[in-house]
Design a protein around this motif. Structure first.
Motif, mmCIF file in Angstrom:
data_model
loop_
_atom_site.group_PDB
_atom_site.id
_atom_site.type_symbol
_atom_site.label_atom_id
_atom_site.label_comp_id
_atom_site.label_asym_id
_atom_site.label_seq_id
_atom_site.Cartn_x
_atom_site.Cartn_y
_atom_site.Cartn_z
ATOM 1 N N SER A 37 -20.068 -86.680 -87.394
ATOM 2 C CA SER A 37 -19.433 -87.463 -86.329
ATOM 3 C C SER A 37 -18.854 -88.775 -86.849
ATOM 4 C CB SER A 37 -20.443 -87.752 -85.214
ATOM 5 O OG SER A 37 -21.446 -88.653 -85.652
ATOM 6 N N LEU A 38 -19.354 -89.225 -88.003
ATOM 7 C CA LEU A 38 -18.845 -90.443 -88.621
ATOM 8 C C LEU A 38 -17.763 -90.155 -89.664
ATOM 9 C CD1 LEU A 38 -22.208 -92.393 -89.066
ATOM 10 C CD2 LEU A 38 -20.407 -92.841 -87.398
ATOM 11 N N GLY A 39 -17.331 -88.887 -89.733
ATOM 12 C CA GLY A 39 -16.212 -88.530 -90.603
ATOM 13 C C GLY A 39 -16.589 -88.111 -92.001
ATOM 14 N N VAL A 40 -17.860 -87.841 -92.263
ATOM 15 C CA VAL A 40 -18.306 -87.427 -93.594
ATOM 16 C C VAL A 40 -18.268 -85.908 -93.690
ATOM 17 C CG1 VAL A 40 -20.233 -87.406 -95.214
ATOM 18 C CG2 VAL A 40 -19.762 -89.462 -93.870
ATOM 19 N N ASP A 41 -17.605 -85.405 -94.717
ATOM 20 C CA ASP A 41 -17.630 -83.971 -94.998
ATOM 21 C C ASP A 41 -18.941 -83.689 -95.740
ATOM 22 O OD1 ASP A 41 -17.322 -81.370 -95.900
ATOM 23 O OD2 ASP A 41 -15.192 -81.592 -96.352
ATOM 24 N N VAL A 42 -19.964 -83.287 -94.989
ATOM 25 C CA VAL A 42 -21.318 -83.204 -95.527
ATOM 26 C C VAL A 42 -21.403 -82.230 -96.687
ATOM 27 C CG1 VAL A 42 -23.705 -82.584 -94.985
ATOM 28 C CG2 VAL A 42 -22.352 -83.902 -93.345
ATOM 29 N N ARG A 43 -20.884 -81.034 -96.508
ATOM 30 C CA ARG A 43 -21.005 -80.024 -97.559
ATOM 31 C C ARG A 43 -20.269 -80.443 -98.831
ATOM 32 N NH1 ARG A 43 -24.333 -79.590 -94.872
ATOM 33 N NH2 ARG A 43 -24.932 -77.970 -93.386
ATOM 34 N N ALA A 44 -19.062 -80.965 -98.686
ATOM 35 C CA ALA A 44 -18.304 -81.397 -99.861
ATOM 36 C C ALA A 44 -19.013 -82.541 -100.580
ATOM 37 C CB ALA A 44 -16.899 -81.822 -99.454
ATOM 38 N N LEU A 45 -19.583 -83.472 -99.809
ATOM 39 C CA LEU A 45 -20.297 -84.594 -100.409
ATOM 40 C C LEU A 45 -21.540 -84.115 -101.154
ATOM 41 C CD1 LEU A 45 -20.756 -87.608 -100.825
ATOM 42 C CD2 LEU A 45 -21.881 -87.677 -98.580
ATOM 43 N N GLU A 46 -22.287 -83.198 -100.535
ATOM 44 C CA GLU A 46 -23.472 -82.664 -101.200
ATOM 45 C C GLU A 46 -23.107 -81.962 -102.499
ATOM 46 O OE1 GLU A 46 -26.420 -81.807 -97.367
ATOM 47 O OE2 GLU A 46 -25.197 -80.200 -98.211
ATOM 48 N N ARG A 47 -22.079 -81.125 -102.438
ATOM 49 C CA ARG A 47 -21.684 -80.398 -103.648
ATOM 50 C C ARG A 47 -21.209 -81.349 -104.738
ATOM 51 N NH1 ARG A 47 -19.624 -76.668 -99.713
ATOM 52 N NH2 ARG A 47 -17.586 -77.682 -99.795
ATOM 53 N N ARG A 48 -20.421 -82.355 -104.358
ATOM 54 C CA ARG A 48 -19.910 -83.314 -105.335
ATOM 55 C C ARG A 48 -21.064 -84.086 -105.996
ATOM 56 N NH1 ARG A 48 -16.362 -85.185 -102.193
ATOM 57 N NH2 ARG A 48 -17.341 -87.134 -101.542
ATOM 58 N N ALA A 49 -22.015 -84.522 -105.189
ATOM 59 C CA ALA A 49 -23.154 -85.271 -105.727
ATOM 60 C C ALA A 49 -24.019 -84.399 -106.627
ATOM 61 C CB ALA A 49 -23.986 -85.847 -104.584
ATOM 62 N N LEU A 50 -24.230 -83.152 -106.222
ATOM 63 C CA LEU A 50 -25.078 -82.268 -107.022
ATOM 64 C C LEU A 50 -24.425 -81.912 -108.352
ATOM 65 C CD1 LEU A 50 -26.512 -79.914 -104.250
ATOM 66 C CD2 LEU A 50 -27.626 -81.841 -105.377
ATOM 67 N N LEU B 231 -25.973 -89.623 -94.910
ATOM 68 C CA LEU B 231 -26.654 -88.336 -94.796
ATOM 69 C C LEU B 231 -28.064 -88.489 -94.227
ATOM 70 C CD1 LEU B 231 -25.653 -86.546 -98.131
ATOM 71 C CD2 LEU B 231 -24.638 -86.281 -95.867
ATOM 72 N N SER B 232 -28.676 -89.667 -94.388
ATOM 73 C CA SER B 232 -30.030 -89.869 -93.867
ATOM 74 C C SER B 232 -30.074 -89.792 -92.346
ATOM 75 C CB SER B 232 -30.580 -91.224 -94.320
ATOM 76 O OG SER B 232 -29.819 -92.292 -93.785
ATOM 77 N N LEU B 233 -28.918 -89.918 -91.692
ATOM 78 C CA LEU B 233 -28.858 -89.827 -90.232
ATOM 79 C C LEU B 233 -28.918 -88.379 -89.746
ATOM 80 C CD1 LEU B 233 -25.998 -92.422 -89.611
ATOM 81 C CD2 LEU B 233 -28.469 -92.810 -89.440
#
Length: 337
Positions: free
Chosen positions: A227-240, A218-220
């Motif tokens: 583009s590297l295959g990370v579902d940003v929103r899902a990852l943010e929600r899961r971490a939060l 996410l720091s990128l």
């Protein structure tokens, strides 16, 4: 190899801190009394110091890890549970549960107060996240602008106002304990209560550890991460959600303890770099050791001041100047990834 070395060194520091926490205090008992049953000294060590030290370790580990995760997920160096309003929301949920009688030592109550605290923290986290995403003047990547910090400050203020309202309506026999708890206070918990808090915290930390490598991406920036295959929103929600679970569990028994979630990960980030695969385990262990030592200070000075100072006061008195040193040292907290 680097991760193993950092974890081993941090584990050694935690072991030493816990041994000191069990060995010393205001009462006449030592570490050896833990293994000598049937004596008054054993009752002090095994019945009071040990569960209190374990609670301090769980709380410190959770707060420091959540601070490290928040700073990486939200890409904001000032993100921590207290500033973002998560501690305030958790405190509001726990205050409401305690005020209506949820502080009993039964297993149901031991699970219910952390659940109410988690609900409050989750709602506060969701509000901060939504406002941070919706603010028209926010930067492209979530959490790097001032809007998310301002949202956290406002959420904290609203939660504090609601807590004051509950305190005004609370029964007199509960008011004093509520006020003391809101200062950030560690006490020897019952074993069922300690077990439930440890389970809540461990579940949240496990999820953060599993996602550590993806959170690094996410720091990128959002586009690069996608583009590297990370579902940003899902990852943010899961971490939060994981962070809210940890903070909710900690606040439900210790109240809102400041600066552990801000200073410990920032100091470690300066020494170890921003890689969460290294930073998160180190934050868990060093955060645990830090709060255990702060609580040892509280118990040691108690005979001198004729009362127990809330551990939240010690963490603020120690953490505040340390953060100012970091601040004056040339922005050591900035992400380098």
């Amino acid at each position: 190899m680097r991760i193993a070395f950092v974890v081993a060194a941090s584990l050694l520091a935690l072991t030493a801190a816990m041994a000191l926490g069990v060995a010393f205090g205001s009462g006449p008992a030592g570490l050896g009394d833990l293994f000598t049953s049937g004596t008054p000294a054993h009752a002090i060590v095994a019945g009071y110091r040990l569960p209190r030290v374990l609670l301090g370790a769980v709380a410190g580990a959770g707060l420091a890890a959540v601070g490290a995760a928040f700073q990486s997920v939200l890409r904001n160096p000032l993100a921590d549970p207290y500033i973002l309003g998560v501690s305030g929301g958790s405190a509001l949920g726990a205050t409401a549960a305690i005020a209506i009688g949820g502080s009993a030592s039964s297993i149901v109550a031991a699970a219910g107060v952390p659940a109410a605290s988690f609900a409050g923290g989750a709602i506060a986290t969701a509000l901060v996240y939504v406002v941070g995403r919706a603010a028209p003047d926010r930067p492209t990547d979530a959490g790097t602008g001032a809007s998310i910090l301002l949202a956290g400050v406002v959420i904290n203020a609203i939660a504090h106002a609601c807590i004051l309202f509950i305190e005004a309506l609370a029964a007199p026999d509960k008011l004093q304990s509520l006020v003391w708890w809101l200062m950030g206070y560690l006490d020897a918990p019952s074993w069922p209560r300690l077990a439930f808090v440890a389970v809540y915290t461990a579940a949240g930390l496990a999820l953060l550890l599993v996602d550590a490598a993806r959170i690094n991406v996410l720091s990128l920036g959002d586009e690069e991460a996608r583009s590297l295959g990370v579902d940003v929103r899902a990852l943010e929600r899961r971490a939060l959600v994981a962070c809210a679970a940890v903070v909710g569990a900690v606040v439900s028994v210790a109240g809102p303890i400041r600066f552990v979630g801000l200073v410990v990960p920032q100091a470690l980030r300066r020494a170890l770099g921003p890689d969460l695969r290294v930073l998160l385990p180190a934050s868990i262990l060093i955060g645990a050791a830090t709060l255990v030592i702060c609580d040892l200070v509280v118990r040691t000075i108690a005979p001198l001041v004729h009362t127990e100072v809330p551990v939240g006061a010690i963490t603020a008195l120690v953490g505040g100047p340390i953060f100012l040193v970091l601040l004056a040292g040339g922005r050591p907290w900035r992400h380098r990834a």
